[in-house]
Design a protein around this motif. Structure first.
Motif, PDB file in Angstrom:
ATOM      1  N   ARG A 285       0.829  -1.216   0.000  1.00  0.00           N
ATOM      2  CA  ARG A 285       0.000   0.000   0.000  1.00  0.00           C
ATOM      3  C   ARG A 285       0.856   1.255   0.000  1.00  0.00           C
ATOM      4  O   ARG A 285       0.541   2.224  -0.704  1.00  0.00           O
ATOM      5  CB  ARG A 285      -0.934   0.006   1.212  1.00  0.00           C
ATOM      6  N   ARG A 286       1.935   1.255   0.791  1.00  0.00           N
ATOM      7  CA  ARG A 286       2.789   2.453   0.848  1.00  0.00           C
ATOM      8  C   ARG A 286       3.511   2.677  -0.486  1.00  0.00           C
ATOM      9  O   ARG A 286       3.658   3.814  -0.924  1.00  0.00           O
ATOM     10  CB  ARG A 286       3.754   2.346   2.009  1.00  0.00           C
ATOM     11  N   ILE A 287       3.958   1.602  -1.107  1.00  0.00           N
ATOM     12  CA  ILE A 287       4.614   1.734  -2.407  1.00  0.00           C
ATOM     13  C   ILE A 287       3.606   2.232  -3.446  1.00  0.00           C
ATOM     14  O   ILE A 287       3.907   3.138  -4.236  1.00  0.00           O
ATOM     15  CB  ILE A 287       5.249   0.397  -2.853  1.00  0.00           C
ATOM     16  N   LYS A 288       2.413   1.670  -3.429  1.00  0.00           N
ATOM     17  CA  LYS A 288       1.373   2.104  -4.367  1.00  0.00           C
ATOM     18  C   LYS A 288       1.055   3.586  -4.150  1.00  0.00           C
ATOM     19  O   LYS A 288       0.918   4.350  -5.111  1.00  0.00           O
ATOM     20  CB  LYS A 288       0.113   1.260  -4.202  1.00  0.00           C
ATOM     21  N   GLY A 289       0.945   3.999  -2.894  1.00  0.00           N
ATOM     22  CA  GLY A 289       0.688   5.411  -2.589  1.00  0.00           C
ATOM     23  C   GLY A 289       1.804   6.310  -3.078  1.00  0.00           C
ATOM     24  O   GLY A 289       1.544   7.392  -3.627  1.00  0.00           O
ATOM     25  N   LEU A 290       3.044   5.878  -2.904  1.00  0.00           N
ATOM     26  CA  LEU A 290       4.184   6.660  -3.373  1.00  0.00           C
ATOM     27  C   LEU A 290       4.153   6.769  -4.896  1.00  0.00           C
ATOM     28  O   LEU A 290       4.360   7.854  -5.453  1.00  0.00           O
ATOM     29  CB  LEU A 290       5.492   6.016  -2.896  1.00  0.00           C
TER      30      LEU A 290
ATOM     31  N   HIS B 136       1.476   9.261  -5.819  1.00  0.00           N
ATOM     32  CA  HIS B 136       1.918  10.637  -5.574  1.00  0.00           C
ATOM     33  C   HIS B 136       2.878  11.108  -6.657  1.00  0.00           C
ATOM     34  O   HIS B 136       2.828  12.261  -7.078  1.00  0.00           O
ATOM     35  CB  HIS B 136       2.606  10.749  -4.205  1.00  0.00           C
ATOM     36  N   LEU B 137       3.761  10.233  -7.080  1.00  0.00           N
ATOM     37  CA  LEU B 137       4.782  10.600  -8.064  1.00  0.00           C
ATOM     38  C   LEU B 137       4.264  10.502  -9.494  1.00  0.00           C
ATOM     39  O   LEU B 137       4.880  11.047 -10.420  1.00  0.00           O
ATOM     40  CB  LEU B 137       6.012   9.718  -7.895  1.00  0.00           C
ATOM     41  N   GLY B 138       3.169   9.779  -9.691  1.00  0.00           N
ATOM     42  CA  GLY B 138       2.601   9.638 -11.021  1.00  0.00           C
ATOM     43  C   GLY B 138       3.420   8.751 -11.938  1.00  0.00           C
ATOM     44  O   GLY B 138       3.401   8.913 -13.161  1.00  0.00           O
ATOM     45  N   ALA B 139       4.163   7.817 -11.341  1.00  0.00           N
ATOM     46  CA  ALA B 139       4.996   6.927 -12.156  1.00  0.00           C
ATOM     47  C   ALA B 139       5.219   5.628 -11.400  1.00  0.00           C
ATOM     48  O   ALA B 139       5.364   5.634 -10.170  1.00  0.00           O
ATOM     49  CB  ALA B 139       6.345   7.581 -12.447  1.00  0.00           C
TER      50      ALA B 139
ATOM     51  N   ARG C  95      13.034   5.101 -13.445  1.00  0.00           N
ATOM     52  CA  ARG C  95      12.738   6.165 -12.468  1.00  0.00           C
ATOM     53  C   ARG C  95      12.892   5.647 -11.040  1.00  0.00           C
ATOM     54  O   ARG C  95      13.359   6.357 -10.160  1.00  0.00           O
ATOM     55  CB  ARG C  95      11.333   6.705 -12.675  1.00  0.00           C
ATOM     56  N   GLY C  96      12.457   4.407 -10.826  1.00  0.00           N
ATOM     57  CA  GLY C  96      12.606   3.811  -9.500  1.00  0.00           C
ATOM     58  C   GLY C  96      14.067   3.690  -9.101  1.00  0.00           C
ATOM     59  O   GLY C  96      14.428   3.959  -7.958  1.00  0.00           O
ATOM     60  N   GLU C  97      14.910   3.301 -10.035  1.00  0.00           N
ATOM     61  CA  GLU C  97      16.355   3.180  -9.764  1.00  0.00           C
ATOM     62  C   GLU C  97      16.958   4.533  -9.411  1.00  0.00           C
ATOM     63  O   GLU C  97      17.716   4.650  -8.452  1.00  0.00           O
ATOM     64  CB  GLU C  97      17.068   2.583 -10.972  1.00  0.00           C
ATOM     65  N   ARG C  98      16.602   5.574 -10.157  1.00  0.00           N
ATOM     66  CA  ARG C  98      17.125   6.924  -9.852  1.00  0.00           C
ATOM     67  C   ARG C  98      16.651   7.389  -8.481  1.00  0.00           C
ATOM     68  O   ARG C  98      17.425   7.946  -7.701  1.00  0.00           O
ATOM     69  CB  ARG C  98      16.709   7.917 -10.940  1.00  0.00           C
ATOM     70  N   LEU C  99      15.364   7.147  -8.205  1.00  0.00           N
ATOM     71  CA  LEU C  99      14.838   7.556  -6.895  1.00  0.00           C
ATOM     72  C   LEU C  99      15.517   6.778  -5.779  1.00  0.00           C
ATOM     73  O   LEU C  99      15.882   7.351  -4.748  1.00  0.00           O
ATOM     74  CB  LEU C  99      13.320   7.365  -6.836  1.00  0.00           C
ATOM     75  N   PHE C 100      15.704   5.473  -5.967  1.00  0.00           N
ATOM     76  CA  PHE C 100      16.356   4.655  -4.941  1.00  0.00           C
ATOM     77  C   PHE C 100      17.760   5.178  -4.639  1.00  0.00           C
ATOM     78  O   PHE C 100      18.145   5.290  -3.474  1.00  0.00           O
ATOM     79  CB  PHE C 100      16.408   3.190  -5.356  1.00  0.00           C
ATOM     80  N   GLN C 101      18.533   5.502  -5.668  1.00  0.00           N
ATOM     81  CA  GLN C 101      19.879   6.020  -5.438  1.00  0.00           C
ATOM     82  C   GLN C 101      19.837   7.287  -4.590  1.00  0.00           C
ATOM     83  O   GLN C 101      20.637   7.451  -3.663  1.00  0.00           O
ATOM     84  CB  GLN C 101      20.582   6.287  -6.768  1.00  0.00           C
ATOM     85  N   ARG C 102      18.892   8.160  -4.876  1.00  0.00           N
ATOM     86  CA  ARG C 102      18.803   9.419  -4.123  1.00  0.00           C
ATOM     87  C   ARG C 102      18.257   9.206  -2.711  1.00  0.00           C
ATOM     88  O   ARG C 102      18.735   9.816  -1.756  1.00  0.00           O
ATOM     89  CB  ARG C 102      17.958  10.411  -4.899  1.00  0.00           C
ATOM     90  N   VAL C 103      17.269   8.340  -2.586  1.00  0.00           N
ATOM     91  CA  VAL C 103      16.718   8.044  -1.255  1.00  0.00           C
ATOM     92  C   VAL C 103      17.776   7.383  -0.395  1.00  0.00           C
ATOM     93  O   VAL C 103      17.963   7.745   0.769  1.00  0.00           O
ATOM     94  CB  VAL C 103      15.444   7.167  -1.370  1.00  0.00           C
ATOM     95  N   ARG C 104      18.497   6.418  -0.952  1.00  0.00           N
ATOM     96  CA  ARG C 104      19.549   5.720  -0.199  1.00  0.00           C
ATOM     97  C   ARG C 104      20.617   6.708   0.255  1.00  0.00           C
ATOM     98  O   ARG C 104      21.065   6.682   1.406  1.00  0.00           O
ATOM     99  CB  ARG C 104      20.152   4.606  -1.071  1.00  0.00           C
ATOM    100  N   ALA C 105      21.048   7.602  -0.637  1.00  0.00           N
ATOM    101  CA  ALA C 105      22.058   8.606  -0.271  1.00  0.00           C
ATOM    102  C   ALA C 105      21.528   9.531   0.823  1.00  0.00           C
ATOM    103  O   ALA C 105      22.256   9.880   1.763  1.00  0.00           O
ATOM    104  CB  ALA C 105      22.472   9.410  -1.505  1.00  0.00           C
ATOM    105  N   SER C 106      20.270   9.911   0.733  1.00  0.00           N
ATOM    106  CA  SER C 106      19.672  10.794   1.748  1.00  0.00           C
ATOM    107  C   SER C 106      19.573  10.097   3.099  1.00  0.00           C
ATOM    108  O   SER C 106      19.877  10.693   4.139  1.00  0.00           O
ATOM    109  CB  SER C 106      18.278  11.244   1.303  1.00  0.00           C
ATOM    110  N   LEU C 107      19.154   8.836   3.104  1.00  0.00           N
ATOM    111  CA  LEU C 107      19.053   8.101   4.368  1.00  0.00           C
ATOM    112  C   LEU C 107      20.432   7.858   4.973  1.00  0.00           C
ATOM    113  O   LEU C 107      20.600   7.940   6.198  1.00  0.00           O
ATOM    114  CB  LEU C 107      18.306   6.781   4.158  1.00  0.00           C
ATOM    115  N   ASP C 108      21.428   7.575   4.135  1.00  0.00           N
ATOM    116  CA  ASP C 108      22.796   7.422   4.639  1.00  0.00           C
ATOM    117  C   ASP C 108      23.276   8.726   5.277  1.00  0.00           C
ATOM    118  O   ASP C 108      23.895   8.716   6.339  1.00  0.00           O
ATOM    119  CB  ASP C 108      23.760   7.019   3.516  1.00  0.00           C
ATOM    120  N   TYR C 109      22.981   9.845   4.628  1.00  0.00           N
ATOM    121  CA  TYR C 109      23.368  11.155   5.165  1.00  0.00           C
ATOM    122  C   TYR C 109      22.692  11.406   6.509  1.00  0.00           C
ATOM    123  O   TYR C 109      23.332  11.854   7.471  1.00  0.00           O
ATOM    124  CB  TYR C 109      23.016  12.255   4.168  1.00  0.00           C
ATOM    125  N   LEU C 110      21.397  11.100   6.606  1.00  0.00           N
ATOM    126  CA  LEU C 110      20.693  11.273   7.878  1.00  0.00           C
ATOM    127  C   LEU C 110      21.276  10.385   8.967  1.00  0.00           C
ATOM    128  O   LEU C 110      21.455  10.812  10.110  1.00  0.00           O
ATOM    129  CB  LEU C 110      19.201  10.967   7.707  1.00  0.00           C
TER     130      LEU C 110
END
Length: 144
Positions: free
Chosen positions: A42-47, A50-53, A68-83
């Motif tokens: 459900r959370r993935i479907k909602g995301l 929201h993103l329309g893709a 698009r999922g691969e690009r988003l994953f790279q950025r999300v992973r980098a952001s979570l690592d930074y946090l």
């Protein structure tokens, strides 16, 4: 003030997305996050809505990331690592740890009761105890 897309997406969706990407399996992602496979789905479907893709290509039980999922994953992973790195100084015992080694009998009969008291009185210190009857282990330079 202009509303951003991020303002409408629950941040938890990115943690779920990250786990789903790392496992490429919604059930395993759910187990890691202590939620059900259905909740992950459900959370993935909602995301995705929201993103329309689509972020995942689904072929039966097999998942692959879309471009698009691969690009988003790279950025999300980098952001979570930074946090994660940013929060390191706030961890209990950050920078304070003790590594001990002792024989089985010393650990069990003498050290264990004292370590319980020490841990209770010093909750900010991480303790690593190695129990071994090999003479080389307690003498290791890795132990305090």
């Amino acid at each position: 003030m202009k509303a951003t897309l991020l303002a409408h997406i629950p941040l938890e969706a990115f943690r779920v997305f990250d786990a789903a990407c790392r496992h490429m399996n919604f059930s395993r992602a759910g187990r890691e996050l202590n939620i059900t496979q259905a909740a992950v789905s459900r959370r993935i479907k909602g995301l995705e809505e929201h993103l329309g893709a689509p972020l995942f290509a689904r072929n039966g039980k097999n998942l692959t990331l879309t471009a698009r999922g691969e690009r988003l994953f790279q950025r999300v992973r980098a952001s979570l690592d930074y946090l994660e790195e940013s929060l390191e100084p706030f961890r209990t015992g950050a920078g304070q740890s003790i590594s001990l080694a002792a024989s089985g009998s010393v650990s069990h009969l003498w050290l264990a009761p004292r370590l319980r008291d020490f841990a209770r009185d010093n909750p900010d210190v991480a303790i690593r105890l190695t129990t071994s009857d090999s003479p080389a282990d307690p003498a290791s330079e890795n132990n305090d």
